[in-house]
Design an enzyme around this catalytic site. Sequence first.
Site, PDB file in Angstrom:
ATOM      1  N   ASP A 192       1.052  -6.781  -3.744  1.00  9.95           N
ATOM      2  CA  ASP A 192       2.103  -6.211  -3.484  1.00  9.95           C
ATOM      3  C   ASP A 192       2.332  -5.133  -4.557  1.00  9.95           C
ATOM      4  O   ASP A 192       2.218  -5.632  -5.901  1.00  9.95           O
ATOM      5  CB  ASP A 192       3.302  -6.664  -3.028  1.00  9.95           C
ATOM      6  CG  ASP A 192       4.130  -7.590  -3.934  1.00  9.95           C
ATOM      7  OD1 ASP A 192       3.252  -8.513  -4.568  1.00  9.95           O
ATOM      8  OD2 ASP A 192       5.139  -7.561  -4.079  1.00  9.95           O
TER       9      ASP A 192
ATOM     10  N   GLU B  94       5.513 -10.377  -4.798  1.00 14.49           N
ATOM     11  CA  GLU B  94       6.093 -10.820  -6.029  1.00 14.49           C
ATOM     12  C   GLU B  94       7.167 -10.078  -6.525  1.00 14.49           C
ATOM     13  O   GLU B  94       7.809 -10.292  -7.235  1.00 14.49           O
ATOM     14  CB  GLU B  94       4.768 -10.732  -6.846  1.00 14.49           C
ATOM     15  CG  GLU B  94       5.208 -11.350  -8.397  1.00 14.49           C
ATOM     16  CD  GLU B  94       5.428 -10.203  -9.268  1.00 14.49           C
ATOM     17  OE1 GLU B  94       5.888 -10.649 -10.429  1.00 14.49           O
ATOM     18  OE2 GLU B  94       5.446  -9.085  -8.944  1.00 14.49           O
TER      19      GLU B  94
END
Length: 406
Positions: free
Chosen positions: A95, A160
């Site tokens: 991400d 994350e």
Amino acid sequence: MPGQLLSKIDSLKDDALELHTKLVSIPAIGPTNNGKGEKDKADYLTSYLKEHGFDEVKSYNSPDDRVECGYRPNLVTIIPGQNRSKTLWIISHMDVVPVGDLSLWNTDPFTLTQDGDAIYGRGTEDNHQGLVSSIIAARALKECGVTPGCNVGLIFVSDEETGSTHGLDFMLKEHENLFNKKDLFLVPDFGEPDSSMVEVSEKSTLWLKITVEGKQCHASTPEYGVNSLVAAAAMIVEIPELHFQFDDQDELFSPPFSTFTPTKKEANVENVNTMPGKDIFYIDCRVLPTYDLKDIIEQVEGMGNYIAEEFGVKVTVETVNRHQAVPQTPVDAEIVEKTIFAIKEVYGVDAAPRGIGGGTVAAHLRERGYQAVVWSTLLNQAHQPNEKGSLANTIGDAKVMALLPF
């Protein structure tokens, strides 16, 4: 063997650039930031790995009904080693953060732009560099026909950037059977431009919200009110006293002491001729692991009681964010020594174990007793407009990773 392996990585430079280019074009923004999640990027990576000889790529999906597919994927692939009982895990995240103010970008954030060694685009450094480096290192091992000393496992996690609930935290809670206490963990998501920092510890993090309540009135008749701004200002100038009360030092960190920093101040009244009756400010505390955060909170509450009595106000201390530091990775741990050795071999740099004030996903590993370091060679461009990565750093870090399992 090392020479052959490192030469192979050099020959994959164009492949690294091509992979960077494709990854930048797939946004992978989480739903907390109004994105669609990581599925498209995970699907591409799965196809890419299988195309390049990684026969088994497993997806461990964390349910999340905020995204269309209903889950957040976490990919795992493993190269078997001579010692099958131990694995070197390299963990990077798929991400990225949103682009922010688009007017601050010189190019399309999701179209990679190259200028010599520099590559621009959202995610080029955070965390595509670590992701691409790990793939290039693993490809070199496979394409050279080299069996590493232990297993090499690549994990590409989701979430994350917004807490890791659906990423590494999910993997450790739901699939910890994948891991062994003898395993070694590298998280290539933080570092210095000169490669010299091998992060092994983090300070505790504490964010406090301080609300000071007095009595609002017309500014021309202050005797009818209680000025909350004056009381808040008085408390703010008291905050540095915390440095003297919690004065331990640890040279592992920079700075080597705890920090207590007043930061955000909320708006109070809208007009100049009104004396405020309520003020709110915040304190960011980064505290050495030797201290218990409850002692910090109690001390700030004591300051609030003093200010309340002195100025005739009400002071409330609330905890916004509280994370007690977990035990550090020992500086003589195997993963630390291997990483420092490999950095010296590749970059010629005498790296050293260090602590940082921020938080990383390695904390999830350390609190469960795993040996983990956070290391990469970064320009520190993460989350910025015109985010910039380095192709040379991508290749250099791949070489370090390729040396670790021996």
